[in-house]
Design a protein around this motif. Structure first.
Motif, PDB file in Angstrom:
ATOM      1  N   LEU A  14       0.847  -1.191   0.000  1.00 21.39           N
ATOM      2  CA  LEU A  14       0.000   0.000   0.000  1.00 21.39           C
ATOM      3  C   LEU A  14       0.884   1.242   0.000  1.00 21.39           C
ATOM      4  N   TYR A  40     -12.010  -0.756   6.554  1.00 21.55           N
ATOM      5  CA  TYR A  40     -10.620  -0.798   7.021  1.00 21.55           C
ATOM      6  C   TYR A  40      -9.689  -0.228   5.944  1.00 21.55           C
ATOM      7  N   LEU A  41      -9.834  -0.724   4.732  1.00 21.12           N
ATOM      8  CA  LEU A  41      -8.948  -0.286   3.655  1.00 21.12           C
ATOM      9  C   LEU A  41      -9.076   1.214   3.400  1.00 21.12           C
ATOM     10  N   ALA A  45      -6.306   1.657   7.087  1.00 20.53           N
ATOM     11  CA  ALA A  45      -5.080   0.994   6.627  1.00 20.53           C
ATOM     12  C   ALA A  45      -3.879   1.937   6.575  1.00 20.53           C
ATOM     13  N   GLU A  49      -0.452   1.531   8.711  1.00 21.04           N
ATOM     14  CA  GLU A  49       0.852   1.493   8.042  1.00 21.04           C
ATOM     15  C   GLU A  49       1.815   2.464   8.730  1.00 21.04           C
ATOM     16  N   ARG A  55       0.689  -4.283   7.922  1.00 20.32           N
ATOM     17  CA  ARG A  55       1.120  -3.971   6.570  1.00 20.32           C
ATOM     18  C   ARG A  55       0.048  -4.463   5.606  1.00 20.32           C
ATOM     19  N   THR A  56      -0.342  -3.596   4.693  1.00 18.22           N
ATOM     20  CA  THR A  56      -1.397  -3.915   3.738  1.00 18.22           C
ATOM     21  C   THR A  56      -0.800  -3.964   2.334  1.00 18.22           C
ATOM     22  N   TYR A  57      -1.266  -4.954   1.578  1.00 18.39           N
ATOM     23  CA  TYR A  57      -0.775  -5.201   0.226  1.00 18.39           C
ATOM     24  C   TYR A  57      -1.943  -5.196  -0.744  1.00 18.39           C
ATOM     25  N   TYR A  70      -7.109  -7.075  -1.675  1.00 20.38           N
ATOM     26  CA  TYR A  70      -6.057  -6.663  -0.753  1.00 20.38           C
ATOM     27  C   TYR A  70      -5.990  -7.630   0.406  1.00 20.38           C
ATOM     28  N   SER A  72      -3.965  -7.782   4.562  1.00 20.83           N
ATOM     29  CA  SER A  72      -3.136  -7.151   5.581  1.00 20.83           C
ATOM     30  C   SER A  72      -2.552  -8.235   6.472  1.00 20.83           C
ATOM     31  N   ASN A 101      -6.748  -8.964   7.415  1.00 18.62           N
ATOM     32  CA  ASN A 101      -7.767  -8.513   6.467  1.00 18.62           C
ATOM     33  C   ASN A 101      -7.484  -9.188   5.131  1.00 18.62           C
TER      34      ASN A 101
END
Length: 192
Positions: A14, A40-41, A45, A49, A55-57, A70, A72, A101
């Motif tokens: 992210l 959340y996103l 998020a 971060e 950590r979110t991807y 996504y 997390s 997540n």
């Protein structure tokens, strides 16, 4: 440069793309009961971060760069073998990675109805390899999730290889470790 890539999708952290903040505002989930994942996103998020909590991807389409889904991750542990000695509790712990997540973007799925198994692909091609790479650097025995309590979702995670604890152990673990925001969720795990 993407962190991971397959034939259809790529995964980045992210904030790697200038479009991330716009794209996450258009993220949606299919079932309104999972709206917390979209919330959340969109609203939490980035702060998590910045604070080092999670950590979110973002997973994107290789050709269109559309946001596909996504996930997390955060470090965690579970406790087991609890014994109470007077007013003191003693227990063992095992290290794990929490898949905190995980959601597929309904806006993307609606535009590409012929694509099937997107969640499974994200899990097997991105989440699991990523967690295995982490396990090469730090002690990790398993990946776990507090899954939303929907029978269809619990079965889906079962197809991904997650298992539930025996009811007695699940109740004990939920009493000790279930986060407040996951109060209704079900603990599921997968050994690495």
């Amino acid at each position: 440069m993407p962190i991971l890539k397959n034939d259809a999708f790529y995964c980045d952290h992210l904030g790697s793309s200038k479009n991330d903040l716009v794209d996450i505002q258009n993220f949606s989930v299919r079932d309104v009961r999972g709206e917390g994942l979209a919330n959340y996103l969109k609203n939490i998020a980035v702060d998590d971060e910045n604070n080092g909590i999670m950590r979110t991807y973002l997973v994107r389409d290789n050709y269109s760069s559309e946001l596909v889904g996504y996930f997390s991750l955060k470090a965690g542990l579970i406790s087991f073998n609890e014994e109470s000695i007077g007013t003191v509790s003693d227990f063992d712990t095992l290290p794990g990675i929490e898949l905190a997540n995980f959601a597929v973007n309904n806006a993307y799925v609606s535009k590409h109805p012929k694509l099937k198994g997107i969640g499974f692909t994200i899990f097997t091609d991105f989440i699991k390899p990523f967690v295995k790479d982490i396990a090469k650097l730090v002690g990790v025995k398993f990946i776990y999730i507090f899954a939303l309590p929907f029978e269809r979702l619990i079965k889906q995670y079962g197809r991904y290889g997650f298992r539930r604890l025996e009811p007695e152990h699940e109740t004990e673990l939920h009493r000790r470790l279930k986060p407040r925001y996951d109060s209704e969720c079900i603990f599921m795990y997968q050994m690495l």
